[in-house]
Scaffold this motif. Sequence first.
Motif, PDB file in Angstrom:
ATOM      1  N   LYS A  55       0.689  -1.232  -0.034  1.00 58.90           N
ATOM      2  CA  LYS A  55      -0.018  -0.063  -0.033  1.00 58.90           C
ATOM      3  C   LYS A  55       0.771   1.181   0.015  1.00 58.90           C
ATOM      4  N   PRO A  56       0.620   2.102  -1.304  1.00 58.16           N
ATOM      5  CA  PRO A  56       1.481   3.368  -0.795  1.00 58.16           C
ATOM      6  C   PRO A  56       1.009   4.363   0.279  1.00 58.16           C
ATOM      7  N   PRO A  57       1.714   5.389   0.588  1.00 59.15           N
ATOM      8  CA  PRO A  57       1.111   6.331   1.456  1.00 59.15           C
ATOM      9  C   PRO A  57       0.341   7.123   0.995  1.00 59.15           C
ATOM     10  N   GLN A  58      -0.850   7.839   1.693  1.00 57.49           N
ATOM     11  CA  GLN A  58      -1.589   8.774   1.161  1.00 57.49           C
ATOM     12  C   GLN A  58      -1.026   9.850   0.345  1.00 57.49           C
ATOM     13  N   GLY A  59      -1.446  10.182  -0.667  1.00 56.48           N
ATOM     14  CA  GLY A  59      -0.877  11.355  -1.615  1.00 56.48           C
ATOM     15  C   GLY A  59       0.160  11.027  -2.319  1.00 56.48           C
ATOM     16  N   TYR A  60       0.609   9.721  -2.525  1.00 54.90           N
ATOM     17  CA  TYR A  60       1.706   8.969  -3.173  1.00 54.90           C
ATOM     18  C   TYR A  60       1.282   9.251  -4.689  1.00 54.90           C
ATOM     19  N   SER A  61       2.706   9.951  -5.744  1.00 56.52           N
ATOM     20  CA  SER A  61       2.216  10.036  -6.895  1.00 56.52           C
ATOM     21  C   SER A  61       3.649   9.628  -7.636  1.00 56.52           C
ATOM     22  N   GLY A  62       4.440   8.829  -7.093  1.00 60.78           N
ATOM     23  CA  GLY A  62       5.493   8.304  -7.735  1.00 60.78           C
ATOM     24  C   GLY A  62       5.222   7.290  -8.796  1.00 60.78           C
ATOM     25  N   PRO A  63       6.352   6.384  -9.026  1.00 51.10           N
ATOM     26  CA  PRO A  63       6.374   5.024  -9.851  1.00 51.10           C
ATOM     27  C   PRO A  63       5.125   4.189  -9.251  1.00 51.10           C
ATOM     28  N   LEU A  73      -3.174  -1.499 -11.336  1.00 56.13           N
ATOM     29  CA  LEU A  73      -4.019  -0.716 -11.966  1.00 56.13           C
ATOM     30  C   LEU A  73      -3.605  -0.314 -13.332  1.00 56.13           C
ATOM     31  N   ASP A  74      -4.420   0.140 -14.186  1.00 58.11           N
ATOM     32  CA  ASP A  74      -4.051   0.653 -15.463  1.00 58.11           C
ATOM     33  C   ASP A  74      -3.679   2.236 -15.506  1.00 58.11           C
ATOM     34  N   GLU A  75      -3.571   2.847 -16.519  1.00 55.12           N
ATOM     35  CA  GLU A  75      -2.975   4.222 -16.485  1.00 55.12           C
ATOM     36  C   GLU A  75      -4.248   5.121 -16.019  1.00 55.12           C
ATOM     37  N   GLY A  77      -6.073   4.317 -13.288  1.00 55.92           N
ATOM     38  CA  GLY A  77      -6.461   4.118 -11.922  1.00 55.92           C
ATOM     39  C   GLY A  77      -7.631   2.933 -11.877  1.00 55.92           C
ATOM     40  N   LYS A  78      -7.916   2.023 -13.051  1.00 62.00           N
ATOM     41  CA  LYS A  78      -8.788   1.119 -13.132  1.00 62.00           C
ATOM     42  C   LYS A  78      -8.219  -0.221 -13.117  1.00 62.00           C
ATOM     43  N   LEU A  79      -9.087  -1.280 -12.610  1.00 59.74           N
ATOM     44  CA  LEU A  79      -8.663  -2.672 -12.812  1.00 59.74           C
ATOM     45  C   LEU A  79      -9.069  -2.970 -14.095  1.00 59.74           C
ATOM     46  N   ALA A  80      -8.048  -3.414 -14.917  1.00 56.95           N
ATOM     47  CA  ALA A  80      -8.290  -3.504 -16.424  1.00 56.95           C
ATOM     48  C   ALA A  80      -9.028  -5.015 -16.720  1.00 56.95           C
ATOM     49  N   SER A  81      -8.662  -6.071 -15.896  1.00 57.51           N
ATOM     50  CA  SER A  81      -8.988  -7.165 -16.393  1.00 57.51           C
ATOM     51  C   SER A  81      -9.345  -8.022 -15.012  1.00 57.51           C
ATOM     52  N   ASN A  82     -10.132  -9.293 -15.327  1.00 64.95           N
ATOM     53  CA  ASN A  82     -10.235 -10.090 -13.991  1.00 64.95           C
ATOM     54  C   ASN A  82      -9.198 -10.456 -13.298  1.00 64.95           C
ATOM     55  N   LYS A  83      -7.971 -10.698 -13.864  1.00 59.81           N
ATOM     56  CA  LYS A  83      -6.916 -11.149 -13.211  1.00 59.81           C
ATOM     57  C   LYS A  83      -6.213 -10.054 -12.290  1.00 59.81           C
TER      58      LYS A  83
END
Length: 378
Positions: A55-63, A73-75, A77-83
Amino acid sequence: MIFEWKKWIKNPKNAILIGFMLLSVVVSLTNLYYKNLGEEQSVFEHLKAINDEIKPPQGYSGPREKYKLLMVLDENGKLASNKEQQLHKILVDIMYLLEEERTAQLEKNWFEKNKIQLERLTLQQNYLDLGGEPWRNESHIVEQIARNQWLLEQKIPTTNLEAGQQGFYVVYHLLSYWMNFFIVIMIGLFFFDFLTREYEQKHYLFMAVQPINGKQFFQRKYVVAVSIFIGGLTTVLVFSFIVASILHGTGSLMYPIIIYQGTTFKLIPLWNFLVKTISLQLLFILFSISFLLLLSKWLKKSLAVLGVFLVIMLVPSILESLIPKIQRISVVLPFFYMDTNTKVAEFSDRFFTSYLIQLLVLMSWNLVLALIWRLSWK
């Protein structure tokens, strides 16, 4: 026998060495105590490291590559597939289990902790099986799962055997970390002058008027040396076991030991491991003392005996750790058996067969030395 014992114990060098030996045991057990004190904190730090990996820290915007929740997540910020959805659910479940595991650790509810840890490790392995990125803060997951299943089946509390302070675990600790190269060095220092002093101080001139022959003389030296050394080590182990058991309990002889064999592994109970390790170590001690006294008979100079003995016994094992190819022949030579823990499961895919072969090797070398001794008496 009593005469030889009195001569040995009255040697000031031996009294000093006994003190150093006892001090080394105290230091080893003290290190174990402090390691145990830091064990709980290390568990919390490990659980936190796994959580921070997910889990990234709150407000994280790095790699995204730094955190597993972001990697699914995709670009947009969504879950692109069932996997990715499955991976995401596993990661969230792991985070909840990490908190529950931490609570069980705080409450010292060891059986509950074991169940939670087993569930968490299973999810981490499922994550890998689905194609998730390797864990940076968790390794040997399959082995840990097998170990935890064993612990649950045997109803043994989860513990770190390396830092366990219970009686059987202290014995394991001393055998694993105190009785390897230390044994060879102490044999050399205790007995390098046990026989040579008879030559250097010309005591052998009085043997002609003694009611024993040369064979009986050397046999007596050997029996006394073996009795002193094995008796001393046994006393230390038994005393440590009794004190640790009174303070912390005995522990379980069914605790699983993980034995690695190439890319595979197997579990054996602690009692099995200890029996095999101790039996190999005893045979190695018999060989070492016999070899040292044989050198003493040939060289007749104390310092020469000590130097040659330590070089012959230590150099092969040092080379074995530096040159992997030497390991192929190490199982058939007695000089490589100082650390019997590393020999217990080598050479064969089947543990029992491996142990029997190594037992045979050490027994054979003891018989070889016995034959050489017999020839030297003629």
